[in-house]
Design a protein around this motif. Structure first.
Motif, PDB file in Angstrom:
ATOM      1  N   LYS A   1      55.348  46.693  37.450  1.00  0.00           N
ATOM      2  CA  LYS A   1      55.522  45.276  37.125  1.00  0.00           C
ATOM      3  C   LYS A   1      55.924  44.454  38.352  1.00  0.00           C
ATOM      4  O   LYS A   1      55.520  43.313  38.503  1.00  0.00           O
ATOM      5  N   TYR A   2      56.696  45.056  39.250  1.00  0.00           N
ATOM      6  CA  TYR A   2      57.146  44.354  40.448  1.00  0.00           C
ATOM      7  C   TYR A   2      55.962  43.858  41.287  1.00  0.00           C
ATOM      8  O   TYR A   2      56.006  42.769  41.849  1.00  0.00           O
ATOM      9  N   LEU A   3      54.902  44.636  41.367  1.00  0.00           N
ATOM     10  CA  LEU A   3      53.758  44.325  42.231  1.00  0.00           C
ATOM     11  C   LEU A   3      52.700  43.439  41.576  1.00  0.00           C
ATOM     12  O   LEU A   3      51.672  43.160  42.185  1.00  0.00           O
ATOM     13  N   GLN A   4      52.932  43.007  40.362  1.00  0.00           N
ATOM     14  CA  GLN A   4      51.932  42.217  39.654  1.00  0.00           C
ATOM     15  C   GLN A   4      51.984  40.755  40.077  1.00  0.00           C
ATOM     16  O   GLN A   4      53.048  40.222  40.363  1.00  0.00           O
ATOM     17  N   GLY A   5      50.828  40.132  40.140  1.00  0.00           N
ATOM     18  CA  GLY A   5      50.758  38.700  40.401  1.00  0.00           C
ATOM     19  C   GLY A   5      49.918  38.351  41.605  1.00  0.00           C
ATOM     20  O   GLY A   5      49.610  39.187  42.447  1.00  0.00           O
TER      21      GLY A   5
ATOM     22  N   ILE B   1      47.962  43.588  48.126  1.00  0.00           N
ATOM     23  CA  ILE B   1      48.336  44.997  48.194  1.00  0.00           C
ATOM     24  C   ILE B   1      47.385  45.777  49.095  1.00  0.00           C
ATOM     25  O   ILE B   1      46.182  45.843  48.829  1.00  0.00           O
ATOM     26  N   ASN B   2      47.944  46.369  50.131  1.00  0.00           N
ATOM     27  CA  ASN B   2      47.205  47.279  50.999  1.00  0.00           C
ATOM     28  C   ASN B   2      47.467  48.688  50.482  1.00  0.00           C
ATOM     29  O   ASN B   2      48.558  49.227  50.671  1.00  0.00           O
ATOM     30  N   ALA B   3      46.508  49.272  49.791  1.00  0.00           N
ATOM     31  CA  ALA B   3      46.661  50.618  49.217  1.00  0.00           C
ATOM     32  C   ALA B   3      46.610  51.638  50.358  1.00  0.00           C
ATOM     33  O   ALA B   3      45.589  51.784  51.019  1.00  0.00           O
TER      34      ALA B   3
ATOM     35  N   LEU C   1      46.285  41.603  36.527  1.00  0.00           N
ATOM     36  CA  LEU C   1      47.618  42.066  36.904  1.00  0.00           C
ATOM     37  C   LEU C   1      47.734  42.285  38.411  1.00  0.00           C
ATOM     38  O   LEU C   1      48.761  41.999  39.023  1.00  0.00           O
ATOM     39  N   TYR C   2      46.678  42.821  39.014  1.00  0.00           N
ATOM     40  CA  TYR C   2      46.652  43.114  40.452  1.00  0.00           C
ATOM     41  C   TYR C   2      45.376  42.489  41.032  1.00  0.00           C
ATOM     42  O   TYR C   2      44.419  43.184  41.334  1.00  0.00           O
TER      43      TYR C   2
ATOM     44  N   THR D   1      42.740  54.789  43.943  1.00  0.00           N
ATOM     45  CA  THR D   1      42.144  55.182  42.666  1.00  0.00           C
ATOM     46  C   THR D   1      42.860  54.502  41.511  1.00  0.00           C
ATOM     47  O   THR D   1      42.227  53.988  40.580  1.00  0.00           O
ATOM     48  N   TRP D   2      44.175  54.488  41.541  1.00  0.00           N
ATOM     49  CA  TRP D   2      44.966  53.900  40.471  1.00  0.00           C
ATOM     50  C   TRP D   2      44.689  52.401  40.346  1.00  0.00           C
ATOM     51  O   TRP D   2      44.504  51.888  39.236  1.00  0.00           O
ATOM     52  N   LEU D   3      44.653  51.687  41.469  1.00  0.00           N
ATOM     53  CA  LEU D   3      44.428  50.240  41.426  1.00  0.00           C
ATOM     54  C   LEU D   3      43.090  49.872  40.797  1.00  0.00           C
ATOM     55  O   LEU D   3      42.995  48.887  40.066  1.00  0.00           O
ATOM     56  N   THR D   4      42.068  50.651  41.087  1.00  0.00           N
ATOM     57  CA  THR D   4      40.741  50.321  40.552  1.00  0.00           C
ATOM     58  C   THR D   4      40.664  50.488  39.039  1.00  0.00           C
ATOM     59  O   THR D   4      39.744  49.970  38.418  1.00  0.00           O
ATOM     60  N   THR D   5      41.620  51.182  38.439  1.00  0.00           N
ATOM     61  CA  THR D   5      41.639  51.359  36.985  1.00  0.00           C
ATOM     62  C   THR D   5      42.517  50.335  36.269  1.00  0.00           C
ATOM     63  O   THR D   5      42.561  50.319  35.045  1.00  0.00           O
TER      64      THR D   5
END
Length: 162
Positions: A59-63, A68-70, A86-87, A77-81
């Motif tokens: 939740k902290y990283l949303q908005g 975000i530099n993965a 949200l991201y 992988t997680w971000l693309t799902t």
């Protein structure tokens, strides 16, 4: 123009606090967005420049203010799902040198150096190629990501060079 602080640093100070929630909060309070390095290890998210150091919640990283530099494959992988609302702004560089232009999930182009490729470009760390930052005064692009945002903003708004 969008001003994005690099790892929460916007006034060329407090580099030891880069990628920490306290420094990111200072950048947000000063009116800037933040480019942060995020890792995912064992299902948990961490901030950290060269390794995962500070655990944060999803939740902290949303908005929209987070860029975000993965930093590792698990994070990519997680971000693309995740839902794009949200991201909305994430990306990753193909190598550790961060010297190749990359496209973000929102379609903006992260362009290392001082030359904007197009009007969707976000100039990334212009201070590496231009120590005086004179190249940022006449920039015509979507945004700039730097640790010298206070100076860049003053130069662009006031037309003065300090």
């Amino acid at each position: 123009m969008l001003y994005i602080s690099y790892q929460g640093i916007f006034d060329s100070q407090n580099f030891e606090d880069a990628n920490t929630p306290a420094q990111i909060g200072k950048a947000f309070n000063a009116g800037y967005s933040c480019m942060v390095d995020v890792w995912r290890v064992d299902g948990k998210l961490y901030l950290g420049s060269f390794e995962p150091t500070t655990e944060v919640t999803e939740k902290y990283l949303q908005g929209v203010r987070f860029w975000i530099n993965a930093r590792n494959t698990d994070m990519q992988t997680w971000l693309t799902t995740q839902p794009s609302k949200l991201y909305p702004n994430y990306f990753w560089f193909p190598d550790a040198t961060e010297s190749t232009p990359v496209t973000t999930s929102s379609g903006k182009l992260i362009t290392p150096g001082t030359v904007a490729i197009n009007n969707t470009s976000i100039i990334f760390l212009p201070e590496i190629d231009d120590r005086s930052l004179f190249s940022t005064v006449q920039l015509k692009c979507y945004g700039v990501c730097s640790t010298y945002l206070t100076l860049i903003k003053r130069m662009r708004n006031e037309g003065r060079w300090y």
